[in-house]
Write an enzyme that holds these catalytic residues in place. Structure first.
Site, PDB file in Angstrom:
ATOM      1  N   ASP A  78       0.815  -1.208   0.000  1.00 54.26           N
ATOM      2  CA  ASP A  78       0.000   0.000   0.000  1.00 54.26           C
ATOM      3  C   ASP A  78       0.850   1.260   0.000  1.00 54.26           C
ATOM      4  OD1 ASP A  78      -2.101  -1.786   0.179  1.00 54.26           O
ATOM      5  OD2 ASP A  78      -3.240  -0.516   1.547  1.00 54.26           O
ATOM      6  N   CYS A 119       1.042  -8.200   4.829  1.00 49.52           N
ATOM      7  CA  CYS A 119       0.661  -6.799   4.629  1.00 49.52           C
ATOM      8  C   CYS A 119      -0.825  -6.605   4.363  1.00 49.52           C
ATOM      9  CB  CYS A 119       1.549  -6.161   3.573  1.00 49.52           C
ATOM     10  SG  CYS A 119       3.217  -5.869   4.238  1.00 49.52           S
ATOM     11  N   ASP A 120      -1.187  -5.348   4.132  1.00 50.89           N
ATOM     12  CA  ASP A 120      -2.524  -4.825   4.389  1.00 50.89           C
ATOM     13  C   ASP A 120      -3.693  -5.652   3.872  1.00 50.89           C
ATOM     14  OD1 ASP A 120      -0.765  -2.876   5.170  1.00 50.89           O
ATOM     15  OD2 ASP A 120      -1.983  -1.232   4.467  1.00 50.89           O
ATOM     16  N   LYS A 121      -3.772  -5.911   2.578  1.00 45.73           N
ATOM     17  CA  LYS A 121      -4.934  -6.603   2.024  1.00 45.73           C
ATOM     18  C   LYS A 121      -4.716  -8.101   1.925  1.00 45.73           C
ATOM     19  CE  LYS A 121      -6.331  -2.504   1.752  1.00 45.73           C
ATOM     20  NZ  LYS A 121      -5.078  -1.956   2.252  1.00 45.73           N
ATOM     21  N   CYS A 193       5.257  -2.280   8.269  1.00 44.95           N
ATOM     22  CA  CYS A 193       5.612  -0.958   8.807  1.00 44.95           C
ATOM     23  C   CYS A 193       5.334  -0.872  10.304  1.00 44.95           C
ATOM     24  CB  CYS A 193       4.881   0.120   8.035  1.00 44.95           C
ATOM     25  SG  CYS A 193       5.327   0.140   6.290  1.00 44.95           S
ATOM     26  N   GLU A 441      -6.827   4.725  -0.459  1.00 46.15           N
ATOM     27  CA  GLU A 441      -6.455   5.331   0.816  1.00 46.15           C
ATOM     28  C   GLU A 441      -5.998   6.768   0.592  1.00 46.15           C
ATOM     29  OE1 GLU A 441      -4.957   1.417   3.324  1.00 46.15           O
ATOM     30  OE2 GLU A 441      -3.474   2.846   2.581  1.00 46.15           O
ATOM     31  N   SER A 467      -5.184   5.080   5.288  1.00 45.31           N
ATOM     32  CA  SER A 467      -4.118   4.183   5.712  1.00 45.31           C
ATOM     33  C   SER A 467      -4.184   3.992   7.217  1.00 45.31           C
ATOM     34  CB  SER A 467      -2.764   4.789   5.328  1.00 45.31           C
ATOM     35  OG  SER A 467      -1.715   4.181   6.035  1.00 45.31           O
TER      36      SER A 467
END
Length: 553
Positions: A78, A119-121, A193, A441, A467
């Protein structure tokens, strides 16, 4: 076993021949076939270390008596896709990931899955697949990145020292050399992150849901502990297959409520609202959007995590991790089974001490309410989401002048050109699931607002999302979205917008008669993208208030 369908009987002679063509010996045919869905890529810092974890997962599977097969799953960073066309693809990959895991597991009749993610998705996509398939699954999240280190013990983090630093440089607060130091130190190595952004929040919630082993949600990517967790997960999946422990026996209503409470207690990413709704949808668990707000009012925020606070993931891990948060929440947590063999309350009881400077007790919270609030009003009749843990006291109530933009890029240009001033309410629309498409985002605009020192005087509302690194008065997920004719499409330049987070209201201060006239004149815009995956996605994706899932209906 499911895999007997491809390896037993006369009719499966061709299938066995093909399996032997991959190197499977006859002696291994009786063992459970375990798929390892790996999202390794060297495009994402959170995923570059997965080759090592793959080895340990495979060793664990073979030690436990199974046979491992690897297959690849794509991942999008992202951060790298932020602020340009690439962000249109981020959320839609969640659906692709779920579909791909389902497709491989069903086509090859795998007995169980280890889902290697970070990670995110990618993590919610994997969990959606697990809930949909309902075959034994265990999740391994690859772990957080360490904070960057600078002179005099300064700690660097990705969002504060890149996106926000960029705006500080533009405003003359820091010089080019300082900006370069930030860039060089913000991401010191592999891992997701460092703060409680979306990836790390989802890793924590995966452990809370009961779908990963203890400490998996917080153990650093560089740690030997993460390797041991990977090995143990490989061993454990074989037991889950033998005992037929499936995700839907774990992903109960109680599990989702526990996850929401932990999310609220830590002040996690607002993206978790979308993802938990989507996972619950796949698990066939009823989870209305309002649940988040009901629980927020009775679940205090117990930690002050980066980006809005001072603590990093390494601090949370050493303070007690997920078990420490569960212990501090006490009776607010409901007992529920997990893949680890312990119940969630047994996990909470397994920890001896909690560092209460990081994870506070209920009697001494950071804030009286949880980190996420659900707002509604005439501009968001089906709801909107704000990470209230990242909003200053000065902005909990705010009335501002609408500055309307029909894309993130237009808003970002105005912010960086100094056209947004104190007292403004930035409105970014046509960025929802359908209108974006992909519900981008808005990290770049929000970080710019914070970096320019406007965080206590400017609000931002959008039908897009934010985010996990976002902080400040930023309200997203406005439903219905503008592309569907939601009221956010009717806002005009100069309108007054009232934000009342304690009262859970987001109101356009325009009378009903005027809004009705504007609606009669409104026309839906043409689709931004007419071909390819995003065009198909825009036709089948649902609203943010239901998780932005795709529907065949």
């Amino acid at each position: 076993m499911r895999s007997d369908m491809i390896k037993k009987g006369l009719e499966r002679t061709p299938h066995r021949a093909l399996l032997k063509g991959t190197g499977v010996p006859q002696s291994q045919m009786e063992k459970p076939f375990i798929g390892v869905a790996t999202s390794f890529t060297d495009l994402i810092p959170g995923h570059v270390g997965m080759r090592d974890l793959e080895r340990y997962i495979e060793k664990g599977i073979h030690s436990g008596g199974g046979y491992a097969f690897f297959f690849g799953i794509p991942g999008v960073c992202d951060g790298i896709s932020m602020g340009h066309k690439g962000m249109h693809y981020s959320l839609p990959t969640r659906e692709l990931i779920a579909d791909m895991v389902e497709s491989v597991a069903e086509a090859h009749r795998l007995d169980g899955l280890v889902l290697l993610t970070n990670c995110d998705k990618i993590t919610p996509g994997m969990l959606m697949a697990a809930a949909r398939l309902d075959i034994p699954c265990i999740v391994v999240t690859a772990g957080p990145m360490m904070s960057g280190r600078g002179e005099a013990g300064r700690k660097y983090s990705f969002v504060t020292d890149t996106f926000e630093a960029m705006a500080r440089y533009k405003a003359g607060v820091i010089d080019a050399q300082e900006l370069q130091v930030c860039e060089d130190n913000a991401c010191p190595g592999m891992g997701s992150c460092q703060g409680l952004f979306t990836a790390n929040t989802m890793a924590i919630l995966t452990e809370t849901l009961g779908m990963s082993l203890p400490r998996c949600g917080t153990a650093l990517a560089v740690s030997a502990l993460k390797r041991r967790i990977a090995f143990a997960s490989g061993e454990r999946i074989v037991d889950l297959v033998k005992d037929n422990v499936t995700p839907r026996s774990i992903l109960t209503r109680a599990a989702f409520e526990n996850a929401i409470r932990v999310d609220l207690a830590l002040g996690g990413s607002s993206n978790t609202v979308l993802h938990l709704l989507a996972i619950a949808h796949e698990a066939e668990v009823e989870l209305p959007l309002e649940t988040f707000d009901i629980l927020a009012k009775e679940t205090p925020q117990l930690a002050s995590m980066n980006p809005a606070g001072e603590h990093f993931m390494e601090d949370l891990d050493t303070a007690g991790g997920v078990a420490g948060v569960l212990m501090q929440l006490g009776d607010k947590i409901k007992d529920n089974p997990t893949v680890m063999g312990l119940t969630i309350k047994q996990l909470a009881a397994s920890i001896a001490n909690v560092d209460e400077t990081v994870i506070r007790p209920l009697s001494n919270p950071v804030k009286k309410e949880g980190g996420i609030a659900i707002l509604s009003g005439n501009i968001a009749p089906k709801g909107a989401v704000v990470k209230q843990s990242g909003v200053s006291a000065a902005m909990m109530n705010f009335t501002g002048t609408a500055r309307c933009f029909d894309s993130e890029e237009a808003a970002m240009a105005a912010i960086m050109e100094g056209k947004i001033v104190a007292g403004d309410c930035v409105v970014i629309r046509y960025e929802g699931p359908k209108g974006g498409p992909g519900m981008r985002e808005m990290l770049a605009p929000t970080a710019a607002i914070m970096g320019l020192g406007l965080g206590d005087s400017v609000a931002l509302i959008t039908d897009g999302r934010f985010s996990g690194g976002t902080r400040g008065p930023c309200i997203g997920h406005i439903s219905p979205e503008a592309a569907e004719g939601g009221p956010i499409a009717l806002v005009e330049e100069g309108d007054r917008i009232e934000l009342d987070i304690p009262g859970r209201r987001l109101q356009l201060l325009v009378d009903d008669e005027t809004l009705a006239k504007r609606r009669r004149n409104w026309q839906a815009p043409a689709p931004k993208i007419r071909t390819g995956w995003l065009a198909r996605y825009a036709k089948v994706v649902t609203s943010a208030n239901t998780g932005a899932v795709t529907s065949a209906d």
